[in-house]
Design a protein around this motif. Structure first.
Motif, PDB file in Angstrom:
ATOM      1  N   ALA A 143      32.240  28.931  37.390  1.00 25.87           N
ATOM      2  CA  ALA A 143      33.253  29.982  37.535  1.00 25.87           C
ATOM      3  C   ALA A 143      34.517  29.430  38.199  1.00 25.87           C
ATOM      4  O   ALA A 143      35.636  29.760  37.787  1.00 25.87           O
ATOM      5  N   ILE A 144      34.350  28.585  39.192  1.00 26.43           N
ATOM      6  CA  ILE A 144      35.511  27.979  39.871  1.00 26.43           C
ATOM      7  C   ILE A 144      36.290  27.104  38.886  1.00 26.43           C
ATOM      8  O   ILE A 144      37.521  27.205  38.780  1.00 26.43           O
ATOM      9  N   GLU A 145      35.568  26.245  38.172  1.00 33.29           N
ATOM     10  CA  GLU A 145      36.232  25.350  37.205  1.00 33.29           C
ATOM     11  C   GLU A 145      36.949  26.136  36.117  1.00 33.29           C
ATOM     12  O   GLU A 145      38.083  25.815  35.747  1.00 33.29           O
ATOM     13  N   THR A 146      36.307  27.177  35.612  1.00 32.93           N
ATOM     14  CA  THR A 146      36.903  27.998  34.555  1.00 32.93           C
ATOM     15  C   THR A 146      38.142  28.725  35.064  1.00 32.93           C
ATOM     16  O   THR A 146      39.172  28.758  34.387  1.00 32.93           O
ATOM     17  N   ALA A 147      38.047  29.298  36.257  1.00 30.67           N
ATOM     18  CA  ALA A 147      39.186  30.039  36.812  1.00 30.67           C
ATOM     19  C   ALA A 147      40.368  29.107  37.078  1.00 30.67           C
ATOM     20  O   ALA A 147      41.522  29.480  36.846  1.00 30.67           O
ATOM     21  N   ARG A 148      40.097  27.895  37.527  1.00 28.03           N
ATOM     22  CA  ARG A 148      41.186  26.933  37.799  1.00 28.03           C
ATOM     23  C   ARG A 148      41.881  26.482  36.519  1.00 28.03           C
ATOM     24  O   ARG A 148      43.049  26.110  36.553  1.00 28.03           O
ATOM     25  N   LYS A 149      41.187  26.506  35.380  1.00 34.65           N
ATOM     26  CA  LYS A 149      41.767  26.104  34.099  1.00 34.65           C
ATOM     27  C   LYS A 149      42.453  27.270  33.384  1.00 34.65           C
ATOM     28  O   LYS A 149      43.112  27.062  32.356  1.00 34.65           O
ATOM     29  N   SER A 150      42.309  28.451  33.916  1.00 32.75           N
ATOM     30  CA  SER A 150      42.874  29.642  33.283  1.00 32.75           C
ATOM     31  C   SER A 150      44.401  29.630  33.344  1.00 32.75           C
ATOM     32  O   SER A 150      44.994  29.143  34.306  1.00 32.75           O
ATOM     33  N   PRO A 151      45.043  30.204  32.334  1.00 37.61           N
ATOM     34  CA  PRO A 151      46.503  30.299  32.365  1.00 37.61           C
ATOM     35  C   PRO A 151      47.004  31.159  33.545  1.00 37.61           C
ATOM     36  O   PRO A 151      48.119  30.973  34.021  1.00 37.61           O
ATOM     37  N   GLU A 152      46.181  32.045  34.037  1.00 36.50           N
ATOM     38  CA  GLU A 152      46.547  32.898  35.175  1.00 36.50           C
ATOM     39  C   GLU A 152      46.131  32.296  36.514  1.00 36.50           C
ATOM     40  O   GLU A 152      46.108  33.004  37.532  1.00 36.50           O
ATOM     41  N   ALA A 153      45.809  31.015  36.537  1.00 37.07           N
ATOM     42  CA  ALA A 153      45.298  30.376  37.750  1.00 37.07           C
ATOM     43  C   ALA A 153      46.252  30.502  38.928  1.00 37.07           C
ATOM     44  O   ALA A 153      45.813  30.507  40.081  1.00 37.07           O
ATOM     45  N   ASP A 154      47.571  30.643  38.657  1.00 38.65           N
ATOM     46  CA  ASP A 154      48.555  30.716  39.736  1.00 38.65           C
ATOM     47  C   ASP A 154      48.777  32.133  40.264  1.00 38.65           C
ATOM     48  O   ASP A 154      49.506  32.317  41.237  1.00 38.65           O
ATOM     49  N   THR A 155      48.162  33.109  39.652  1.00 38.74           N
ATOM     50  CA  THR A 155      48.364  34.486  40.124  1.00 38.74           C
ATOM     51  C   THR A 155      47.614  34.709  41.430  1.00 38.74           C
ATOM     52  O   THR A 155      46.548  34.124  41.654  1.00 38.74           O
ATOM     53  N   PRO A 156      48.188  35.561  42.305  1.00 35.70           N
ATOM     54  CA  PRO A 156      47.526  35.815  43.591  1.00 35.70           C
ATOM     55  C   PRO A 156      46.105  36.378  43.436  1.00 35.70           C
ATOM     56  O   PRO A 156      45.215  36.023  44.201  1.00 35.70           O
ATOM     57  N   ALA A 157      45.899  37.225  42.461  1.00 33.78           N
ATOM     58  CA  ALA A 157      44.572  37.830  42.286  1.00 33.78           C
ATOM     59  C   ALA A 157      43.530  36.765  41.936  1.00 33.78           C
ATOM     60  O   ALA A 157      42.442  36.730  42.525  1.00 33.78           O
ATOM     61  N   LEU A 158      43.855  35.900  40.986  1.00 39.05           N
ATOM     62  CA  LEU A 158      42.901  34.877  40.582  1.00 39.05           C
ATOM     63  C   LEU A 158      42.740  33.821  41.672  1.00 39.05           C
ATOM     64  O   LEU A 158      41.634  33.316  41.897  1.00 39.05           O
ATOM     65  N   ALA A 159      43.818  33.506  42.374  1.00 40.67           N
ATOM     66  CA  ALA A 159      43.732  32.551  43.484  1.00 40.67           C
ATOM     67  C   ALA A 159      42.795  33.080  44.567  1.00 40.67           C
ATOM     68  O   ALA A 159      42.005  32.327  45.142  1.00 40.67           O
ATOM     69  N   SER A 160      42.866  34.370  44.837  1.00 37.96           N
ATOM     70  CA  SER A 160      41.988  34.994  45.823  1.00 37.96           C
ATOM     71  C   SER A 160      40.530  34.947  45.349  1.00 37.96           C
ATOM     72  O   SER A 160      39.611  34.679  46.128  1.00 37.96           O
ATOM     73  N   TYR A 161      40.351  35.207  44.055  1.00 38.17           N
ATOM     74  CA  TYR A 161      39.023  35.143  43.449  1.00 38.17           C
ATOM     75  C   TYR A 161      38.444  33.736  43.579  1.00 38.17           C
ATOM     76  O   TYR A 161      37.292  33.549  43.994  1.00 38.17           O
ATOM     77  N   VAL A 162      39.230  32.720  43.259  1.00 35.52           N
ATOM     78  CA  VAL A 162      38.777  31.324  43.341  1.00 35.52           C
ATOM     79  C   VAL A 162      38.457  30.960  44.785  1.00 35.52           C
ATOM     80  O   VAL A 162      37.472  30.274  45.059  1.00 35.52           O
ATOM     81  N   GLU A 163      39.280  31.425  45.719  1.00 36.16           N
ATOM     82  CA  GLU A 163      39.019  31.146  47.140  1.00 36.16           C
ATOM     83  C   GLU A 163      37.665  31.718  47.569  1.00 36.16           C
ATOM     84  O   GLU A 163      36.894  31.063  48.268  1.00 36.16           O
TER      85      GLU A 163
END
Length: 182
Positions: free
Chosen positions: A81-101
């Motif tokens: 999930a971390i690897e997939t989220a980091r490769k996502s086009p939305e990886a720089d959005t605050p919501a996804l960054a919070s999710y990855v954290e």
């Protein structure tokens, strides 16, 4: 004769001389025999204690290995999930960054727990392929690495002491022209 006061003479407790008379037992020989039996009993008790301790430790390690095997799929899912989220086009959005954290915090907690339990990670990149600790998913021809070495790690392996919980999934190097059977 009164059975309460009758004592049977045995060859161990008395000896007969040449005239047929019995002589009292040799106290030094009896003492040596008792000492020998006592030493053997002590050794047997010590060996039994060692076997019981080894069985207890092996049972503990086995139980931990079973528990880790049951939890590792969740750890793997968090890692993916971390690897997939980091490769996502939305990886720089605050919501996804919070999710990855949050996922990274979960992964860190998993890793800390595994370390406390004594679980080690097998990451064999660049080392010789070991069929007892690695599982080759594929072979890749290359002249940059000696044949029979791990080129890529697909999934780390896990071990608990000498007990393998799961092998590392790897790609192994092969000499050019050898992988196809030439």
């Amino acid at each position: 004769m009164d059975p309460k006061h009758h004592t049977a003479e045995t060859p161990e407790t008395t000896s007969e001389d040449q005239d047929g008379e019995t002589s009292p037992p040799d106290p030094a020989a009896e003492l040596e025999e008792i000492k020998d039996k006592w030493m053997r009993a002590l050794a047997e008790v010590e060996n039994a204690r060692k076997r019981a301790n080894a069985a207890r430790l092996d049972g503990r390690e086995h139980g931990l290995a079973v528990a880790v095997e049951a939890l590792v799929p969740a750890f793997d899912a968090v890692t993916v999930a971390i690897e997939t989220a980091r490769k996502s086009p939305e990886a720089d959005t605050p919501a996804l960054a919070s999710y990855v954290e949050g996922l990274c915090n979960i992964k860190t907690a998993f890793e800390a727990g595994l370390k406390v339990l004594g679980v080690t990670t097998i990451t064999p990149e660049g080392t010789a392929f070991d069929p007892e600790r690695h599982e080759a998913l594929q072979a890749q021809e290359t002249d940059k690495v000696e044949p029979g070495h791990v080129l890529a790690l697909h999934r780390p392996g896990l071990a608990l002491g000498k007990r393998l919980i799961r092998p590392a999934h790897v790609t192994v190097s092969a000499a050019p022209g050898k992988a196809s059977g030439d």
